[in-house]
Design an enzyme around this catalytic site. Structure first.
Site, PDB file in Angstrom:
ATOM      1  N   SER A 146      41.086  41.838  50.944  1.00 30.29           N
ATOM      2  CA  SER A 146      42.421  41.228  51.993  1.00 30.29           C
ATOM      3  C   SER A 146      41.880  40.064  52.974  1.00 30.29           C
ATOM      4  O   SER A 146      41.452  40.988  53.827  1.00 30.29           O
ATOM      5  CB  SER A 146      43.038  42.268  52.765  1.00 30.29           C
ATOM      6  OG  SER A 146      44.070  42.130  53.123  1.00 30.29           O
ATOM      7  N   TYR A 175      50.210  42.223  56.868  1.00 33.28           N
ATOM      8  CA  TYR A 175      49.224  43.092  56.467  1.00 33.28           C
ATOM      9  C   TYR A 175      49.898  44.394  57.283  1.00 33.28           C
ATOM     10  O   TYR A 175      49.360  45.198  56.155  1.00 33.28           O
ATOM     11  CB  TYR A 175      48.538  41.974  57.447  1.00 33.28           C
ATOM     12  CG  TYR A 175      46.917  42.568  57.303  1.00 33.28           C
ATOM     13  CD1 TYR A 175      45.990  42.805  56.638  1.00 33.28           C
ATOM     14  CD2 TYR A 175      46.737  43.722  58.918  1.00 33.28           C
ATOM     15  CE1 TYR A 175      44.725  43.520  56.657  1.00 33.28           C
ATOM     16  CE2 TYR A 175      45.374  44.690  58.684  1.00 33.28           C
ATOM     17  CZ  TYR A 175      44.816  44.501  57.700  1.00 33.28           C
ATOM     18  OH  TYR A 175      43.295  44.811  57.734  1.00 33.28           O
ATOM     19  N   LYS A 201      49.149  46.844  53.000  1.00 33.62           N
ATOM     20  CA  LYS A 201      48.196  48.357  53.890  1.00 33.62           C
ATOM     21  C   LYS A 201      49.212  49.321  53.806  1.00 33.62           C
ATOM     22  O   LYS A 201      49.104  50.283  53.633  1.00 33.62           O
ATOM     23  CB  LYS A 201      48.161  48.244  54.982  1.00 33.62           C
ATOM     24  CG  LYS A 201      46.427  47.361  54.410  1.00 33.62           C
ATOM     25  CD  LYS A 201      45.758  47.200  54.610  1.00 33.62           C
ATOM     26  CE  LYS A 201      44.231  46.286  54.055  1.00 33.62           C
ATOM     27  NZ  LYS A 201      43.163  46.866  52.817  1.00 33.62           N
ATOM     28  N   THR A 240      36.688  46.366  63.410  1.00 27.59           N
ATOM     29  CA  THR A 240      34.611  47.076  62.815  1.00 27.59           C
ATOM     30  C   THR A 240      34.295  45.873  63.385  1.00 27.59           C
ATOM     31  O   THR A 240      34.887  44.577  63.389  1.00 27.59           O
ATOM     32  CB  THR A 240      34.166  47.077  61.544  1.00 27.59           C
ATOM     33  OG1 THR A 240      35.500  48.504  61.282  1.00 27.59           O
ATOM     34  CG2 THR A 240      32.671  47.246  61.046  1.00 27.59           C
TER      35      THR A 240
END
Length: 543
Positions: free
Chosen positions: A13, A83, A87, A113
């Site tokens: 994605s 987005y 999800k 991350t």
């Protein structure tokens, strides 16, 4: 797909705001049709299916930190909705395949991350700040910069993903670092780390930009036995600058000095300072000196700027970069597990030193275990006062209790170590360099009790001598109030075993280690064997 399939991991994605704003239909498609295609593949082969979902399903949360039970606060038609909703739909579809056809599925919700090889222009805050700083452009902070994020190093995330694949639990499970920092703090840290003179400019806060983001990882700890393990500000002490024993840094390509190449190096070797140990702690940049307090009764969510609003742990204090004149004070009489590190780009000077010490009655104790207790690395303008520093035992650790180390060019000026009691390490106080042409000047060690350390109470050392390097000690230091070259020195000790010492050159391995014989009497305050080496030589050994 022919052949056996053990597991299907769906991580595909666009994930940064510029990417999914540019590819809105593709983002929705990969979250819907892409997820169903991957689920069908897993079901057909009887394989484990893992969905990489996101913390964006929580939207702009009103619950903090965010547990998996929280349903979120999401705008379904906002600029981030393609987005977020892709999800959320993917999670619903994955759950339906588990409860309906009986697929073996698991859902993880990934928080911010970072790590090596991020795209410089992917639009995420870490790579964006580094790209702007390295190119000399203003760092763009949206809003007042007080919004928080948490940053998880990629190695930790991969461990969490593989643990979830093996666990065969449904989830969802949060994977992220539970330590948060503000965007302003991150900007300031990037400027300090890169040495950039870029200004910080503020722009209006984007619509639906979340104000706080921090995972509750209790479920991951209970079900997967997983927690982040890369607190690099604590783990990256001397003699491994800019990297971590547990955080391998990929080598840069020779001959490349592009902004992209330098960002890759900075991400791997510098922004590791942000992970786990997080970044800075104050919501806004303030050029004036500040005092931070740490107390066992404190709260790591507090501001840390007064005894009544003290932090609780050294780990929290490690996430704050100290500027000239700043003080980090630990409550006297209390014991604090962990370490204190003053790293590169945290520096003061003789007029405005960074001070680490105690407040209230008595001295605070830093219980460092197998790590260095207090580290000053590639910087100076630091004073360490009135602390007890205890290690795991003279035979249990190879670290120094107070470690002053540099491996970058130039002489670091002004370090004071005063009123400390250091025991249970390989060396009590260690001062030295591993790079030619580098070292410390104007170092003062006074009123120090160094006892119960394996090799030496006070150690000075330097890099291996080269063919053209000098073979005699140079520089000026103060040991116990006397100004002399650091060849052989002892410190007065008021209790326990007197301080030991070793001799070394600024540009040579320690030639001899000759501890002072163990007695109950304090050794003399001035340096011993003036003009002679500890091993009895009248001239330094050859390199």
């Amino acid at each position: 797909m022919p052949g056996p399939v053990d597991a299907v991991a769906h991580l595909a994605s666009p994930a940064s705001p510029p990417d999914y704003a540019r590819l809105p239909l593709e983002t929705l498609a990969v979250g819907s049709r892409g997820t169903e295609n991957a689920l069908r593949l897993a079901l057909r082969h009887g394989a484990r299916f893992l969905l990489a979902s996101t913390s964006e399903v929580y939207g702009d949360p009103v619950v903090h930190p965010q547990p998996e039970e929280y349903w979120g606060n999401v705008n379904p038609v906002g600029p981030r909705s393609v987005y977020d909703e892709a999800k959320r739909y993917a999670e619903a579809l994955t759950t339906a395949y588990r409860t309906g056809p009986g697929a073996d599925t698991g859902i993880v919700r990934i928080f911010n991350t970072y790590g090596p090889r991020m795209r410089p222009r992917d639009g995420r805050v870490v790579s964006t700040f580094l790209r702007q700083a390295l190119s000399g452009r203003p760092l763009t902070v949206y809003g007042d910069g007080g919004q928080t994020r948490s940053f998880c190093y990629v190695d930790d995330l991969v461990r969490g993903l593989t643990a979830m694949l093996d666990a065969h639990c449904a989830g969802p499970v949060n994977l992220g670092n539970p330590v948060e920092c503000t965007v302003s703090d991150l900007a300031r840290l990037v400027l300090r780390v890169t040495g950039s003179g870029s200004p910080v400019v503020h722009r209006p806060l984007p619509v639906d930009d979340p104000g706080r983001r921090r995972p509750d990882i209790a479920r991951a700890a209970a079900l997967l036995g997983w927690r982040p393990e890369v607190p690099c500000r604590r783990g990256c002490g001397a003699p491994l600058p800019g990297s971590c024993r547990r955080c391998p840094v990929p080598p840069s390509r020779p001959g490349r000095d592009t902004v992209s190449g330098r960002i890759a190096v900075a991400l791997a070797g510098t922004v590791l300072a942000v992970a786990g140990a997080g970044c800075l702690a104050t919501p806004h940049y303030q050029p004036t000196a500040r005092t931070y307090y740490v107390s066992p009764d404190g709260d790591d969510e507090a501001a840390g700027t007064s005894p009544g609003r003290a932090w609780r742990t050294l780990e929290r204090a490690e996430r704050t970069a100290l500027e000239p004149g700043d003080r980090l004070l630990l409550r006297g009489g209390a014991r604090f597990p962990g370490t204190v590190t003053v790293g590169a780009h945290e520096a003061g000077d003789a007029a405005r030193p960074v001070v680490v010490g105690s407040y209230g009655g008595g001295r605070a104790t830093v219980s460092a275990g197998r790590l260095a207790g207090v580290s000053v690395h590639n910087t100076a303008g630091v004073e360490i006062h009135d602390l007890v520093v205890q290690g795991a035992g003279a035979r249990a650790t190879d670290q120094a209790g107070v470690n002053l180390h540099t491996d970058e060019g130039g002489r670091r000026r002004h370090v004071v170590v005063s009123g400390v009691d250091v025991s249970g390490f390989r060396v009590g106080v260690s001062v030295g360099s591993t790079a030619a042409g580098s070292g410390f000047r104007d170092v003062t060690v006074r009123r120090a009790t160094l006892h119960g350390n394996r090799d030496a109470g006070l150690l000075t050392y330097g890099p291996v001598c080269g063919p053209t390097a000098p073979t005699t000690p140079t520089g000026t230091s103060r040991w116990s109030g006397s100004r002399r070259s650091p060849t052989w020195a002892t410190l007065p000790s008021t209790t326990g075993t007197p301080a030991a010492a070793s001799s070394s050159a600024v540009c040579g391995r320690p030639w001899c280690v000759a501890p002072v014989p163990t007695t109950t009497a304090a050794p003399p305050a001035r340096a011993r064997r003036s003009g002679r080496w500890a091993c009895g030589r009248t001239t330094p050994p050859r390199c």
